[in-house]
Design an enzyme around this catalytic site. Structure first.
Site, PDB file in Angstrom:
ATOM      1  N   ASP A 178      56.228   1.047  10.083  1.00 33.78           N
ATOM      2  CA  ASP A 178      56.933   2.082  10.839  1.00 33.78           C
ATOM      3  C   ASP A 178      56.134   3.377  10.864  1.00 33.78           C
ATOM      4  OD1 ASP A 178      57.126   2.690   8.197  1.00 33.78           O
ATOM      5  OD2 ASP A 178      59.286   3.090   8.177  1.00 33.78           O
TER       6      ASP A 178
ATOM      7  N   ASP B  40      56.250   8.891  10.144  1.00 29.54           N
ATOM      8  CA  ASP B  40      56.831   7.756   9.428  1.00 29.54           C
ATOM      9  C   ASP B  40      58.337   7.800   9.624  1.00 29.54           C
ATOM     10  OD1 ASP B  40      56.095   5.642   7.105  1.00 29.54           O
ATOM     11  OD2 ASP B  40      58.075   6.535   6.748  1.00 29.54           O
ATOM     12  N   LEU B  41      58.940   6.674  10.013  1.00 25.55           N
ATOM     13  CA  LEU B  41      60.377   6.620  10.301  1.00 25.55           C
ATOM     14  C   LEU B  41      61.176   6.688   9.010  1.00 25.55           C
ATOM     15  CD1 LEU B  41      60.531   3.906  13.122  1.00 25.55           C
ATOM     16  CD2 LEU B  41      60.268   6.376  13.333  1.00 25.55           C
TER      17      LEU B  41
END
Length: 753
Positions: free
Chosen positions: A664, A621-622
């Site tokens: 994301d 996950d960004l």
């Protein structure tokens, strides 16, 4: 140039015969040599054309007739000499004078057949000049030889036609003789096996023939009865007197019935009902006298007697109307007339077509047959004049064959019939009349028209089908191919037309594929065998085709096969795009959640079968991605996601799977990676790759990535594996982001900076 005027007297085939023949070529060659001419011709006239029977010094085989030298010769029936055509106002403007071959001098003599000018032999030259009297005489002699050749050919054609007619007549006579023999055999069987007593007698009652039933009834052998007077078998003089009286009445009638008592061989008497019929003999034609046909019925029992009496009357009635019954039992129309053309036979089928009974038909005047019977030419509109009525033609000409006419009464449907017949004469050649048989061909002609229309429609459908269609024999010989074959298989129209076998239409690598389908189709006639195959076309393209092969029955070929090749390349490409859209993320072109789920399930299953559990899920996950969207907009966020996807894909091993779960969030699936440390090092490389700045259009952003790692064991489900990786990722977020957290099956967790 010589011409033949086509008339019924000189044209046996309906048009002049202009085929080259050596005899005429020799004549034109000799004419050219004797007259020192560059061009010599024998020409024939066909309407407004001149056909060249022989031509020397000129390549053409025909020319227009008007304004030619030869037209003048035929019209004036006299030789023509022209020393310089340019100075002759009749021909100066002619095509062969003003243009090639630029004729200046001409000499031609007429060809005469049966006192009629039918053409010319001529010589021409582009030089002016004249013929000597000797040369003209020689040209005349050659012309007479050409005329003689034409006469010989006409006589040969007439002889050929006469031979054909004679052969047909002989064949008809043989067929008639066979028919009579069959009829006699049938009558013999009926006579011998009849359940009632039958006898054939002379007019005085002498037995000529008796059947088995009569012998059994009376108790005599057949040879005992033959030659015996029937009166000798009667029980008493009174019976004989009555029979004598009854036989005497036969001079004025054809038959009678009477009760009689016959003596049996054992001395008893048998009451019988006797029916006697006089059968008229041919008389003067072959000398055979009248005969008597007798039926003898046992009437001992009154009830049985009444039944037998009824049967005897029925038998007599059948004999009396035998001829009419035969004629009325067939669907062929039969009409006959006497020597003056008056109708004598008008059978049931003919009555039905005309809506007219026998009596009315017999009262009609032969000169008005066309209108009285509503007879028309085969065009259905032109009323037949007397000379065209088939029955009257047969009476006049002796025979008529396969003449098609239309019977169209005002109150009945039109009937199209085919007529054949001939005149009837006695042994001295005296005309007796004529008979014509008419076959109803209405349905046949309608069926032919419908079949033609159906074939036309089928050909149109076959030709307009966008799929390539090839009809071929079991041996592979092409019977028919439509124009789509060229488009689908990359051939020219000429290439399709020139192909003799199916193999020639296919690329070498595709022939075995089609042969395999043909073998399957041939095992199940009438069933279609279908397969999709990638074919290589003759022009170098690769196309996907839906191939269908059907084994079809064929009345002429026994069996034939239909190959249908439908180009489905666009459909398969569309299916491929739809499949890709369903399984891959539209933005990053990475596997989406659906495809990831399938691959995770497959990987977990493989790991459990191996027993090593070496399957890892990296949930990524960004960090800070929301700030990119809020600051630069979603288009910039999409750029970042695409770049992150590219970096993740470039960092993992080729056997690993990188997918986007949404937003994301990404997931990396690893198999057979070895140890937890090895997968942690891979996760570190992924995090470092993502953390590098992303630049576009003068902008630069940096994002980090939190990674949760989970490893499957022998009991872990795909959902549990992803769930544990997701939970580990959230622990990494809580620990400060930009971290790696490993979750192993035993429940141990570790954070890796």
């Amino acid at each position: 140039m010589s011409e033949v005027v086509v008339t019924s007297a000189c044209a046996l085939t309906g048009r002049p015969d202009a085929a080259p023949e050596r005899d005429f070529d020799d004549l034109t060659g000799l004419a050219a040599m004797l007259c020192d001419a560059q061009i010599s011709l024998v020409t024939l006239v066909d309407g407004d054309r001149l056909l060249f029977k022989s031509h020397r010094g000129l390549d053409a085989s025909e020319t227009a007739k008007d304004g030619t030298f030869c037209a003048w010769v035929v019209a004036h029936e006299t030789p023509l000499l022209v020393e310089d055509a340019r100075l002759d106002p009749r021909f100066a403007d002619g095509a062969v004078v003003a243009g090639a071959p630029y004729v200046r001098s001409y000499a031609g003599v007429p060809l005469v057949v049966e006192d009629e000018v039918v053409g010319t032999l001529c010589v021409m030259d582009p030089r002016p000049g004249h013929l000597t009297e000797a040369q003209l005489d020689q040209l005349w002699m050659l012309g007479r030889q050409a005329s003689g050749q034409l006469v010989l050919r006409r006589q040969a054609a007439l002889l050929t036609r006469e031979a054909e007619v004679r052969e047909q007549v002989e064949a008809d006579l043989r067929e008639a003789a066979e028919s009579v023999a069959r009829s006699e055999r049938r009558i013999r069987v009926l006579f011998d096996h009849s359940p009632i007593g039958l006898a054939e007698c002379l007019p005085d009652g002498t037995f000529v023939d008796v059947n088995t039933t009569l012998c059994r009834m009376l108790g005599y052998e057949r040879h005992e009865l033959l030659g015996t007077l029937s009166a000798d078998l009667l029980a008493d003089d009174e019976e004989r007197a009555r029979q004598e009286a009854d036989l005497g009445t036969l001079d004025g009638r054809l038959s009678y019935f009477a009760r009689r008592r016959y003596r049996q061989s054992d001395g008893g008497s048998l009451p019988v009902l006797v029916g006697v019929a006089r059968v008229l003999g041919p008389g003067a034609y072959d000398g055979v006298e009248d005969r008597l046909i007798a039926t003898v019925t046992d009437i001992t029992d009154q009830v049985l007697a009444e039944q037998r009496l009824t049967a005897a009357h029925e038998e007599l009635r059948r004999r009396q109307i035998f001829t009419d019954a035969v004629l009325d039992s067939i669907d062929v129309g039969i009409v006959a007339c006497d020597e003056r053309g008056r109708l004598t036979v008008f059978n049931r089928a003919t009555q039905a077509w005309h809506g007219m009974g026998v009596d009315d038909a017999g009262a009609q005047d032969p000169d008005s047959f066309g209108t009285s019977f509503a007879l028309f030419e085969d065009d259905g509109t032109t009323v037949l004049v007397p000379d065209r009525v088939p029955l009257l033609r047969a009476l006049r000409d002796g025979t008529v064959d396969d003449v098609e006419i239309v019977i169209s009464p005002a109150d009945r449907p039109a009937t199209r019939v085919e007529c054949s017949g001939r005149s009837m004469v006695d042994e001295d050649g005296h005309l007796l009349g004529a008979v014509v048989a008419m076959n109803d061909i209405t349905a046949a002609r309608a069926q032919q028209a419908a079949l033609l229309a159906s074939e036309t429609r089928s050909r149109a459908i076959f030709e307009s089908d966008p799929a390539a269609l090839v009809l071929f024999t079991l041996e592979g010989r092409v019977v028919q191919a439509n124009s789509a074959v060229a488009t689908v298989l990359g051939l020219s129209a000429q290439g399709v037309a020139a192909a003799e076998t199916v193999d020639e239409l296919l690329a070498p690598g595709d022939r075995d594929v089609v042969r395999g389908l043909v073998d399957l189709a041939h095992r199940e006639p009438g069933h279609a065998v279908t397969a999709e195959r990638e074919l290589r076309t003759h022009d170098g393209r690769t196309v996907w085709c839906l191939l269908t092969v059907t084994d079809l029955p064929d009345p002429e070929l026994g069996h034939c096969l239909l190959l249908q090749a439908e180009d489905v390349s666009l459909r398969r490409e569309a299916e491929r795009r739809l499949t890709h859209q369903a399984l891959y993320d539209a933005l990053t072109d990475l596997p989406n959640r659906t495809l990831l789920s399938e691959r995770i399930r497959a990987a977990v299953s493989r790991g459990q079968r191996r027993g090593d559990g070496a399957v890892y899920a990296l949930f990524c996950d960004l960090d800070g991605f929301k700030d990119v969207n809020d600051t630069y907009g979603h288009a910039a966020g999409d750029r970042v996601l695409v770049e992150v996807a590219r970096r993740l894909s470039a960092t993992v091993r080729t056997v690993d799977t990188v997918g986007r779960l949404g937003g994301d969030e990404f997931l990396v699936l690893c198999e057979e990676i070895g140890t937890d440390d090895e997968v942690s090092r891979l996760a570190g490389r992924l995090a470092r790759a993502v953390s590098r700045p992303v630049r576009w259009d003068g902008h630069e952003v940096t994002v980090s990535m939190s990674v949760g790692i989970a490893r499957a064991d022998a009991t872990t489900t795909p959902e549990q594996l992803v769930g544990r990786a997701d939970a580990a990722m959230y622990r990494a977020k809580r620990l400060g982001k930009d971290r790696l957290v490993l979750d192993v099956p035993a429940g141990r967790s570790s954070s890796v900076a």
